[in-house]
Each structure stands twice: as C-alpha cells, then as structure tokens.
Scaffold this motif. Structure first.
Motif, PDB file in Angstrom:
ATOM      1  N   THR A  88       0.819  -1.218   0.000  1.00 41.19           N
ATOM      2  CA  THR A  88       0.000   0.000   0.000  1.00 41.19           C
ATOM      3  C   THR A  88       0.851   1.265   0.000  1.00 41.19           C
ATOM      4  OG1 THR A  88      -0.105  -0.171   2.413  1.00 41.19           O
ATOM      5  CG2 THR A  88      -1.952  -1.086   1.154  1.00 41.19           C
ATOM      6  N   TRP A 135      -2.791  -7.626  10.823  1.00 37.42           N
ATOM      7  CA  TRP A 135      -3.536  -6.410  11.127  1.00 37.42           C
ATOM      8  C   TRP A 135      -3.573  -6.080  12.610  1.00 37.42           C
ATOM      9  CZ3 TRP A 135      -3.952  -3.500   7.161  1.00 37.42           C
ATOM     10  CH2 TRP A 135      -4.107  -4.058   5.890  1.00 37.42           C
ATOM     11  N   ARG A 189      -5.907   0.721   8.016  1.00 38.12           N
ATOM     12  CA  ARG A 189      -6.868   0.535   6.939  1.00 38.12           C
ATOM     13  C   ARG A 189      -7.916   1.631   7.021  1.00 38.12           C
ATOM     14  NH1 ARG A 189      -8.663  -5.662   7.719  1.00 38.12           N
ATOM     15  NH2 ARG A 189      -8.404  -5.044   9.889  1.00 38.12           N
TER      16      ARG A 189
END
Length: 505
Positions: free
Chosen positions: A81, A458, A465
C-alpha cells in the motif's frame, strides 16, 4: 524631623510588605500581577479556582503519559500500500478507555435517548441504534447474532459493533454530558432529574451558558459579582467539569497501543534521567513479547494473547484445544492487556479513529498531535445583539461552521476553512478519483487494531486501513479518549522545577 523620618520609615516598610506579598501570592487567592484578591465581592468578585488538585480521571479511563515516538509501518508492507511512512511525532498526555465500548454501555445510551426523545423525536433514537443486520451473509448462518448479539445479557460485555463513525462520535458527546451531570450532582450543585425531555436535557455547554437550569441542588455555586444574582452555573474555570470524551486520533491510538512507557530499558524499571532513546521499534502491543502466545512458565503458557483468525477457516482452534476461546467477538475485559493497562488493542474488533484516511509521507503531517481531516472547525452561534443563540429543540448548544469572516486577518496557514478532510489534496500532493482510481474519499476514516475476523498482520499497531464513515460492520467498534488538561504527568505539575540558588545578602 524625627516624626517625618519615622513616617518615611513606616512607608518604606509598608511598601516592602506589599512587594513581598505580591511575590508570594501565588496560589493564595491574590493576583500576582495586580495584588487584588480573587473571589472577593468587595473587589469585583473575580473568581479563580483555589487549591486545584489537577484534573480528575473520568469513568472508565486509563491515563496515558504522552511522548515522542516513531509512528508508522514496522512490519513488511505485505499489501504494497505504501501508505504508512514512519515518521517521528509527539502526542500529549491523554486518557483512554480501558476497554472497547460494550453492548451494555451502548444500550444505556439508547435507553436514555428513548426516554428523552422517544415520544417527540423517535427518529433521533432510531438514528443512534447499531445496525444489527451487519451480521447477515448469504453464505454464513449468523441469524442468532442478528437477533441476540446487541440485546441479550449473554453479550453485555462484548464490544458493540454495527456502529458508524458518526454514531460513535455522538455516543462520546452524550457520555461527556452524563459524566459532567453526575459530577455536579455529587457536588450538590444539581438534583437528580430523570424527567429530562426534548430541549430540557442537560448538556455541558448549555449548562455553562446558563441555558439549562434543571433542579438546583443543596449547594449553589456562589456568584461573587456584586451586581449578580448571588449564584451562577459552574464553569470550566472552577476546575470541576471534565472535557469531552471523543474518538482518538490515529497517532494517539497507535501510541497507546504500543504501551511505550514499558519499553526500553526494561518494563520493570524507570528510565535514567535524560534517557530518551528506544533501542527497538515494537511491532505488537505486548512490548518485548515476540510471540502471539503467552510465554510465562505457568498454566497459561501457550494461550493466545488476542482474539483473531489464525488462518483461513480457523477462528478459535480445534475442539478440546481452543486457542483463543472465542469464535467471534469476546468479552472486552479478556486477553492480555498491554503496558498501559488497555485491553484488546489488538484483535477482538477494529476501532474507529478520528482521522480521514490518506497515504502519509514525511512531507504532509504535523509532528505535534497529528491528525488528518479530523472534525470540522465550528463556533458557538451568536445573535446580532451578541447574546448566545437559544439552544435547539434537543437541548443542545447551536454551533455553526466557521466562515470567511472568521478568517479575516488570520495568518495561520493551517487554519483556512471549516472542513479540512481534503486538506492534503488541496495541497496538491494527492488526487483520489473515488469510484474510478480508488475507493478513498473524504468519508474514509482510519480503523486500527484488527478484529476477530482478521489475520495477525492487522494486529500490529503500525498497520492501518480505512472504512467509510457511514459503513457499519460486524468487525468494527470503538473506544473513547479524553484530553489531559494542564500537566502532562499524573499527579505532578507541568514543567521542570528547580530550587532557586541561595544568594549572598
């Protein structure tokens, strides 16, 4: 001549006495700058808090001592990302909820709204309710969750889900008002009033403004203004009322999750004075624990430290040997708390943050209390005769966005408009064509922490996010924080104090 000299001598002594008293009036009810008494109706009645002991801790909160840390990515960027450049920032001290907000806490909120607004404004109540259909899936049988998760006592202490970003903010404001109302009742300044409805409800702002009278308690805040009525509402200068609960910024959330106060040199020892360096960057919320399993040599060794999905299809382990003892969300008080005493900063449910989601770089952030977008800049609405606008039909203070008139003569380059959700785009660094080039827009808010349905990646505080602010899910909840006002250290004054060196006469 002797009498004259004696008179001059007395005048000198009196003048010296005045100077001495002025230099030692700090905290004694006398102004250091004018010599006038505070809280004296004979001298105008200006009120100042006496013997203020510091800000009290609100219900459910844990103190988090602020500091400098490297915020951002700590693990490999598995999803490529490139949105989380490490950068050093400072967050000031604050308080944070020990646990996520649970179903029973949110049901208390809905009950209060129903009692206050249900008869005349049922839409207000309906708008606050969590979306229980977030559990539904065409490929999963989750109807028991749809029917019972929010309402049944079995799930009272489980994190509330199905709540949007706006609903979480509204809950935080409601909670702020209930806490301050309780403080005033405990101090005898208000009586209990279970019959508040519509515009006749307590809010902190309308009370301070003198717009909520309620039922006065046994004791009234004395108004020392000789032209006043003899009593007045308590205000923030009295040091009794607390600031509002709110959602944490991403930086505050990440800092609290890291529990950095227990980092180097040892979780069990204090730092040497002046020692400010961390030798390692943490990649999890448990400090020096390098495994997701408990490592101490006792009966709990090997148990999972958090509630998450170990791998595809494995939400809790095998029968007779469950690894985290939960298949979906779990009790908010379970699993290993971090060094700050916070539960489930990894796993259980993702948590809403204040920030608008944008990729970050070293060029586009503030290094002090950073936030992207945040909330709109607003102001109290004032009438043409300079009086405060009457509260609205729900008993709330009327606030409006700042406008161009507020910016006349304003030279602060970071204060240009009310809505700053797209501030980075306006600076020319990013372009997000929602629906064509990306799924990111001004309503994309940061979520952190990972959930019962996420893999371990995560759970790292450094991962991030986004989720649309109006999009509730079965994997996202929230917790609140409160700003620490005044000193940055608990039970200690701000700044470094030094003893004055003794001088020769």
């Amino acid at each position: 001549m002797k009498r004259a000299l004696f008179g001059i001598s007395l005048l000198s002594v009196g003048f010296a006495t005045v100077l001495t008293s002025c230099s030692s009036n700090k905290g004694r009810g006398v102004s250091e700058k004018t010599g006038w008494n505070y809280n004296d109706s004979r001298l105008g009645g200006f009120s100042a808090a006496q013997n203020y002991k510091g800000m009290q801790t609100g219900p459910g909160l844990v103190f988090i001592e602020g500091g400098s840390f490297v915020m951002g990515q700590t693990d490999e960027d598995l999803y490529y990302t490139k949105n989380n450049t490490p950068r050093r920032v400072t967050v000031s001290s604050f308080y944070m909820d020990e646990t996520e907000v649970a179903n029973v806490h949110y049901r208390e909120y809905i009950y209060w709204l129903q009692r206050a607004y249900g008869a005349d404004y049922p839409d207000v109540v309906d708008a606050a309710k969590p979306d229980e259909t977030v559990w539904r899936s065409s490929l999963s049988y989750n109807e028991p969750y749809v029917q019972y998760y929010f309402n049944h006592a079995a799930y009272d202490q489980y994190p509330v889900v199905g709540v949007t970003w706006d609903q979480a903010n509204d809950y935080a404001k409601w909670r702020s008002d209930r806490v301050n109302e309780q403080i005033l009742m405990k101090n005898g300044l208000l009586k209990k009033n279970p019959n508040q409805v519509n515009e006749d409800v307590f809010t902190s702002e309308t009370y301070v403004n003198g717009q909520y009278l309620g039922s006065q308690g046994r004791t009234k805040q004395r108004d020392l203004d000789p032209t006043g009525s003899g009593s007045r509402p308590t205000n923030y200068a009295d040091g009794m009322l607390l600031p509002n609960y709110r959602l944490p910024t991403e930086a505050e959330w990440e800092f609290a999750a890291l529990g950095a106060i227990a980092n180097n040199p040892s979780p069990r020892s204090k730092r040497s004075r002046g020692e400010e360096a961390f030798t390692d960057r943490q990649s999890n919320t448990w400090g020096d624990i390098r495994s997701v399993r408990y490592q101490e040599k006792n009966a709990q060794k090997g148990e999972m430290l958090a509630n998450f999905k170990r791998k595809s299809g494995d939400y809790g382990g095998v029968t007779g040997g469950l690894n985290d003892n939960s298949f979906g969300p779990a009790d908010v008080h379970k699993y290993l708390p971090n060094a700050n005493g916070l539960y489930n900063m990894a796993g259980n449910v993702n948590e809403w943050c204040m920030d608008v989601y944008r990729a970050t770089s070293l060029q586009d952030f503030s290094d002090y209390r950073p936030v992207v977008g945040g909330e709109k800049f607003t102001k109290r609405k004032i009438e043409s005769d300079y009086t405060i606008t009457e509260k609205d039909s729900l008993g709330r203070e009327v606030r409006v966005d700042i406008d161009s008139t507020d910016l006349v003569g304003q030279y602060n380059r970071d204060y240009k408009k009310a809505d700053n959700r797209d501030v980075l785009e306006n600076e020319g660094q990013y372009r997000y064509d929602y629906g064509r080039q990306s799924l990111i827009n001004n309503d994309s808010r940061v979520i952190k922490g990972g959930s019962w349905s996420d893999n371990y990646y995560w759970l790292s505080p450094g991962t991030r996010r986004f989720q649309q602010a109006n999009q509730p899910t079965a994997t996202t909840g929230f917790r609140c924080i409160m700003d620490r006002l005044g000193s940055t250290i608990l039970d200690a004054p701000s700044g470094n104090s030094f003893k004055a060196s003794k001088k020769r006469r």
